[in-house]
Design a protein around this motif. Sequence first.
Motif, PDB file in Angstrom:
ATOM      1  N   GLN A  15      -4.398 -51.782  37.303  1.00  0.00           N
ATOM      2  CA  GLN A  15      -5.110 -52.766  38.126  1.00  0.00           C
ATOM      3  C   GLN A  15      -4.091 -53.671  38.838  1.00  0.00           C
ATOM      4  O   GLN A  15      -4.021 -54.876  38.587  1.00  0.00           O
ATOM      5  N   PRO A  16      -3.284 -53.107  39.732  1.00  0.00           N
ATOM      6  CA  PRO A  16      -2.193 -53.890  40.327  1.00  0.00           C
ATOM      7  C   PRO A  16      -2.658 -55.121  41.109  1.00  0.00           C
ATOM      8  O   PRO A  16      -2.049 -56.191  40.976  1.00  0.00           O
ATOM      9  N   LYS A  17      -3.711 -55.004  41.883  1.00  0.00           N
ATOM     10  CA  LYS A  17      -4.170 -56.152  42.678  1.00  0.00           C
ATOM     11  C   LYS A  17      -4.652 -57.289  41.786  1.00  0.00           C
ATOM     12  O   LYS A  17      -4.310 -58.452  42.005  1.00  0.00           O
ATOM     13  N   ASP A  18      -5.444 -56.959  40.785  1.00  0.00           N
ATOM     14  CA  ASP A  18      -5.942 -57.989  39.861  1.00  0.00           C
ATOM     15  C   ASP A  18      -4.803 -58.639  39.085  1.00  0.00           C
ATOM     16  O   ASP A  18      -4.789 -59.849  38.880  1.00  0.00           O
ATOM     17  N   THR A  19      -3.843 -57.821  38.658  1.00  0.00           N
ATOM     18  CA  THR A  19      -2.727 -58.344  37.872  1.00  0.00           C
ATOM     19  C   THR A  19      -1.844 -59.244  38.729  1.00  0.00           C
ATOM     20  O   THR A  19      -1.429 -60.318  38.287  1.00  0.00           O
ATOM     21  N   LEU A  20      -1.555 -58.831  39.953  1.00  0.00           N
ATOM     22  CA  LEU A  20      -0.735 -59.662  40.833  1.00  0.00           C
ATOM     23  C   LEU A  20      -1.472 -60.924  41.257  1.00  0.00           C
ATOM     24  O   LEU A  20      -0.839 -61.948  41.527  1.00  0.00           O
ATOM     25  N   ALA A  21      -2.793 -60.888  41.300  1.00  0.00           N
ATOM     26  CA  ALA A  21      -3.561 -62.106  41.570  1.00  0.00           C
ATOM     27  C   ALA A  21      -3.340 -63.122  40.451  1.00  0.00           C
ATOM     28  O   ALA A  21      -3.289 -64.322  40.695  1.00  0.00           O
ATOM     29  N   ASP A  24      -0.171 -64.941  41.197  1.00  0.00           N
ATOM     30  CA  ASP A  24      -0.393 -65.983  42.206  1.00  0.00           C
ATOM     31  C   ASP A  24      -1.063 -67.210  41.612  1.00  0.00           C
ATOM     32  O   ASP A  24      -0.781 -68.336  42.003  1.00  0.00           O
TER      33      ASP A  24
END
Length: 65
Positions: A15-21, A24
């Motif tokens: 879940q790269p997008k969720d993890t990088l969120a 942030d």
Amino acid sequence: MERALEVRFSDLVNQPKDTLAKLDASRSRHLWLRCRDDEDLVLTTAARAEQENEVVSATEPLDNV
């Protein structure tokens, strides 16, 4: 320094997008990636790493003075 938010390395892979969120949203701007069979990793932004490098460089003693 504030403690980094801990996540599983597999979360970054799956879940790269969720993890990088989460990176942030993290106040520390670090993610502590828990690795099952290896050493844990810390993920941060390049800008944050540069800031920290500048602080460390500024506080190191001058050897050639």
